[in-house]
Design an enzyme around this catalytic site. Structure first.
Site, PDB file in Angstrom:
ATOM      1  N   ALA A   1       0.824  -1.218   0.000  1.00 15.13           N
ATOM      2  CA  ALA A   1       0.000   0.000   0.000  1.00 15.13           C
ATOM      3  C   ALA A   1       0.851   1.258   0.000  1.00 15.13           C
ATOM      4  O   ALA A   1       0.412   2.317   0.417  1.00 15.13           O
ATOM      5  CB  ALA A   1      -0.914  -0.014   1.228  1.00 15.13           C
TER       6      ALA A   1
ATOM      7  N   ARG B   1      -1.047   8.350 -10.685  1.00 13.21           N
ATOM      8  CA  ARG B   1      -2.074   8.449 -11.726  1.00 13.21           C
ATOM      9  C   ARG B   1      -3.438   8.869 -11.170  1.00 13.21           C
ATOM     10  O   ARG B   1      -4.344   9.197 -11.918  1.00 13.21           O
ATOM     11  CB  ARG B   1      -2.164   7.114 -12.485  1.00 13.21           C
ATOM     12  CG  ARG B   1      -0.928   6.832 -13.338  1.00 13.21           C
ATOM     13  CD  ARG B   1      -0.833   5.374 -13.781  1.00 13.21           C
ATOM     14  NE  ARG B   1      -0.297   4.489 -12.724  1.00 13.21           N
ATOM     15  CZ  ARG B   1      -0.076   3.199 -12.874  1.00 13.21           C
ATOM     16  NH1 ARG B   1      -0.357   2.612 -14.024  1.00 13.21           N
ATOM     17  NH2 ARG B   1       0.419   2.474 -11.874  1.00 13.21           N
TER      18      ARG B   1
ATOM     19  N   ALA C   1     -46.024  21.275   8.799  1.00 11.15           N
ATOM     20  CA  ALA C   1     -45.222  21.723   7.654  1.00 11.15           C
ATOM     21  C   ALA C   1     -44.458  22.994   7.991  1.00 11.15           C
ATOM     22  O   ALA C   1     -44.989  23.899   8.627  1.00 11.15           O
ATOM     23  CB  ALA C   1     -46.149  21.970   6.470  1.00 11.15           C
TER      24      ALA C   1
ATOM     25  N   SER D   1     -48.066  24.459  11.809  1.00 10.43           N
ATOM     26  CA  SER D   1     -47.252  24.782  10.638  1.00 10.43           C
ATOM     27  C   SER D   1     -46.431  26.036  10.888  1.00 10.43           C
ATOM     28  O   SER D   1     -46.897  26.984  11.525  1.00 10.43           O
ATOM     29  CB  SER D   1     -48.149  25.031   9.431  1.00 10.43           C
ATOM     30  OG  SER D   1     -48.857  23.865   9.127  1.00 10.43           O
TER      31      SER D   1
HETATM   32  C1  UD1 Z   1       1.351  -4.344 -10.887  1.00 15.78           C
HETATM   33  C2  UD1 Z   1       2.160  -5.527 -11.423  1.00 15.78           C
HETATM   34  C3  UD1 Z   1       1.512  -6.011 -12.743  1.00 15.78           C
HETATM   35  C4  UD1 Z   1       0.073  -6.389 -12.486  1.00 15.78           C
HETATM   36  C5  UD1 Z   1      -0.698  -5.253 -11.819  1.00 15.78           C
HETATM   37  C6  UD1 Z   1      -2.035  -5.757 -11.353  1.00 15.78           C
HETATM   38  C7  UD1 Z   1       4.466  -5.284 -10.704  1.00 15.78           C
HETATM   39  C8  UD1 Z   1       5.846  -4.893 -11.117  1.00 15.78           C
HETATM   40  N1  UD1 Z   1       3.523  -5.144 -11.649  1.00 15.78           N
HETATM   41  O1  UD1 Z   1       1.480  -3.293 -11.813  1.00 15.78           O
HETATM   42  O2  UD1 Z   1       2.208  -7.154 -13.231  1.00 15.78           O
HETATM   43  O3  UD1 Z   1      -0.547  -6.761 -13.727  1.00 15.78           O
HETATM   44  O4  UD1 Z   1       0.012  -4.740 -10.665  1.00 15.78           O
HETATM   45  O5  UD1 Z   1      -2.850  -4.733 -10.883  1.00 15.78           O
HETATM   46  O6  UD1 Z   1       4.271  -5.714  -9.594  1.00 15.78           O
HETATM   47  N2  UD1 Z   1       3.556  -0.473  -4.247  1.00 15.78           N
HETATM   48  C9  UD1 Z   1       4.301  -0.365  -3.104  1.00 15.78           C
HETATM   49  N3  UD1 Z   1       5.593   0.045  -3.192  1.00 15.78           N
HETATM   50  C10 UD1 Z   1       6.201   0.330  -4.380  1.00 15.78           C
HETATM   51  C11 UD1 Z   1       5.431   0.207  -5.564  1.00 15.78           C
HETATM   52  C12 UD1 Z   1       4.114  -0.206  -5.466  1.00 15.78           C
HETATM   53  O7  UD1 Z   1       3.797  -0.628  -1.994  1.00 15.78           O
HETATM   54  O8  UD1 Z   1       7.385   0.691  -4.379  1.00 15.78           O
HETATM   55  C13 UD1 Z   1       2.145  -0.922  -4.147  1.00 15.78           C
HETATM   56  C14 UD1 Z   1       1.132   0.099  -4.657  1.00 15.78           C
HETATM   57  O9  UD1 Z   1       0.629   0.888  -3.598  1.00 15.78           O
HETATM   58  C15 UD1 Z   1       0.031  -0.792  -5.231  1.00 15.78           C
HETATM   59  C16 UD1 Z   1       0.747  -2.066  -5.609  1.00 15.78           C
HETATM   60  O10 UD1 Z   1       1.992  -2.066  -4.957  1.00 15.78           O
HETATM   61  O11 UD1 Z   1      -0.959  -1.075  -4.267  1.00 15.78           O
HETATM   62  C17 UD1 Z   1       0.960  -2.208  -7.118  1.00 15.78           C
HETATM   63  O12 UD1 Z   1       1.725  -1.129  -7.592  1.00 15.78           O
HETATM   64  P1  UD1 Z   1       1.388  -0.393  -8.959  1.00 15.78           P
HETATM   65  O13 UD1 Z   1       2.396   0.660  -9.183  1.00 15.78           O
HETATM   66  O14 UD1 Z   1      -0.037  -0.004  -8.985  1.00 15.78           O
HETATM   67  O15 UD1 Z   1       1.659  -1.582  -9.989  1.00 15.78           O
HETATM   68  P2  UD1 Z   1       1.049  -1.756 -11.454  1.00 15.78           P
HETATM   69  O16 UD1 Z   1       1.774  -0.868 -12.381  1.00 15.78           O
HETATM   70  O17 UD1 Z   1      -0.410  -1.642 -11.401  1.00 15.78           O
HETATM   71 CA    CA Z   2      -1.882  -1.060  -9.845  1.00 17.32          CA
END
Ligand code: UD1
Ligand code: CA
Length: 449
Positions: A12, A18, A361, A386
């Site tokens: 998390a 984004r 009312a 009312s």
């Molecule tokens: C990731 C997966 C992808 C998958 C997709 C599914 C990787 C490299 N890629 O991509 O294969 O299809 O999820 O939804 O794992 N987070 C951290 N620390 C970090 C980076 C991320 O805790 O340094 C957490 C984010 O809060 C998030 C989760 O990891 O909850 C996924 O990270 P995100 O950057 O959303 O990965 P995607 O690009 O969606």
């Molecule tokens: Ca993601």
């Protein structure tokens, strides 16, 4: 099923860039509940009571809200693999299984978690795949038979690999000891320069370990990266809550226009008309009729109450059985007791309306003087005329009556009639003379212009 030793890591810490938000992504809400809490609730339902939640530094002051779960701060966001490494350093799971879930994938259900845990039994890693209509930016599972050989991120994939429609949901379960070794061995020589968790599959294969996969429903596995994803997930969540309400004995005349919260509770034989929003903390009894176009939050609606259309129940509204709240009525921090009625165009705040009382009312409780909020008490069987203004703090006794337009500034004892407006004068035969005078004024204005 999880073994008693199965632990979980919830990622998390991502920036959620984004989302374009000052709020960390995982704290955005779905049906009123932050994404990360949906994930934790899903784990708990699957029997995994304790997880390690990896948080970003901006949430370092919020660790207490995650109790009894452990938290660990990933000070540098170097990727999902790095996040798992940080968690494992804090958690040390030994040989037991570790389930990794992403907090931006909130719709995962218990059955799917259990299927994956079962699949893992004879392998080092089990990965949860899915086939979204548009694989887009999801990682792809490269398989041979029923084994996964590697996971490739879309940004690093060849055109041939991008054609693969089996995607990575981000959920995996692995042997804790081995996972600890693999995440330490990850490299960041990829397009994003991050330590990808997904790369552990290739490392496992190099070690001769087996990786298997199961497939889950798209509706459970969409990842939330932007506000459009959030809206798509909200629709799925709403449809689930609506279906559960209907299965439990609630008629939703137009399910798609009724918005529920994760914690909305209903008795049976409830009817809800269209365009009604249930905010957090709403409890509805049985045999209740909600006539649509209403907005509720932190409110309780007792058995056989009738509410709306166009009613607003704000925090602390408590409606007892058989009470009626009608159109354009706002209730806030007020107890409407059994059988009481507030049916038209009224504001009742910081008040008690006794059993069987009728509030006419246009009645307003003047509860706020610009500094303090004060209480209004209306006794059993009282009748509020009312357009009465009840200037709080004030009370109207049992069975008392206030005349239309009364401004109640002092307490009205039980069984008393209170009137405060100036006495009415009737000027007989004056209406025609009045009309003649007004007509003359209008004609002289028309001549001048
Ligand atoms: C990731 C997966 C992808 C998958 C997709 C599914 C990787 C490299 N890629 O991509 O294969 O299809 O999820 O939804 O794992 N987070 C951290 N620390 C970090 C980076 C991320 O805790 O340094 C957490 C984010 O809060 C998030 C989760 O990891 O909850 C996924 O990270 P995100 O950057 O959303 O990965 P995607 O690009 O969606
Ligand atoms: Ca993601």
């Amino acid at each position: 099923m999880p073994t008693p030793q199965t632990t979980a890591i919830v990622l998390a810490a991502g920036m959620g860039t984004r989302m374009r938000s000052d709020t960390p992504k995982v704290m955005h809400r779905l049906a009123g509940l932050p994404l990360v809490d949906h994930v934790l609730a899903g784990l708990a339902a699957a029997g995994i009571k304790k997880a390690t939640v990896v948080l970003g530094p901006e949430m370092a002051d919020q660790t207490a809200r995650f109790a009894p779960h452990d938290t660990v701060i990933q000070t540098e966001r170097l990727g999902t693999g790095h996040a798992v490494k940080v968690a494992l350093e804090a958690q040390n799971p030994g040989e037991s299984d570790v389930l990794v879930v992403y907090a931006d994938t909130p719709l995962l259900t218990t059955d799917t978690i259990n299927d994956l845990l079962n699949e893992k039994q004879n392998a080092a890693i089990a990965v949860l795949g899915f086939r979204p209509e548009e694989p887009g930016a999801y990682g792809r599972l490269l398989t041979e038979g029923d084994h996964v050989e590697s996971i490739v991120e879309a940004a690093d994939a060849t055109p041939d690999e991008l054609v693969v429609d089996l995607c990575n949901s981000g959920v995996l379960v692995a042997n804790g000891q081995k996972l600890g070794g693999w995440v330490k061995a990850l490299k960041n020589d990829n397009t994003k320069g991050e330590y990808y968790l997904t790369h552990v599959v290739a490392l496992a294969r190099q070690d001769g370990d087996t990786c298997v996969y199961t497939e889950g429903e798209v509706d459970e596995l969409i990842g939330i990266n932007n506000r459009a994803d959030l809206a798509a997930a909200e629709e799925i969540a709403q449809n689930r809550y609506r279906a559960a309400a209907m299965a439990g004995g609630v008629t939703l005349q137009d399910p798609t226009s009724v918005f529920l919260c994760h914690d909305t509770t209903f008795g049976t034989d409830v009817e809800v008309g269209p365009f009604t929003v249930f905010g957090p903390g709403v409890t509805v009894g049985s045999h209740v009729t909600i006539k649509g176009f209403c907005h509720f939050e932190n409110a309780t609606i007792g058995d056989r109450a009738v509410v709306g259309p166009y009613a607003r129940l704000r925090p602390g509204a408590e409606l007892d059985e058989n009470s009626h709240i009608g159109n354009f009525v706002e209730i806030k921090n007020a107890h409407i007791e059994s059988g009481a009625k507030v049916n038209h165009l009224a504001y009742v705040g910081d008040a008690r309306v006794g059993p069987g009382a009728n509030v006419g009312a246009g009645t307003i409780t003047a509860n706020y003087d610009g500094f303090n909020k004060s209480h209004t008490d209306i006794g059993a069987g009282a009748s509020i005329g009312s357009n009465t203004v009840l200037v709080a703090p004030v009370s109207v006794g049992d069975g008392a009556i206030t005349g239309a337009g009364t401004v109640v500034r002092k307490d009205v004892p039980a069984n008393t009639i209170a009137v405060s407006q100036a006495a009415q004068k009737n000027r007989e035969d004056m209406a025609d003379a009045y009309r003649a005078r007004q007509k003359a004024v209008k004609e002289s204005k028309a001549k001048d212009s």
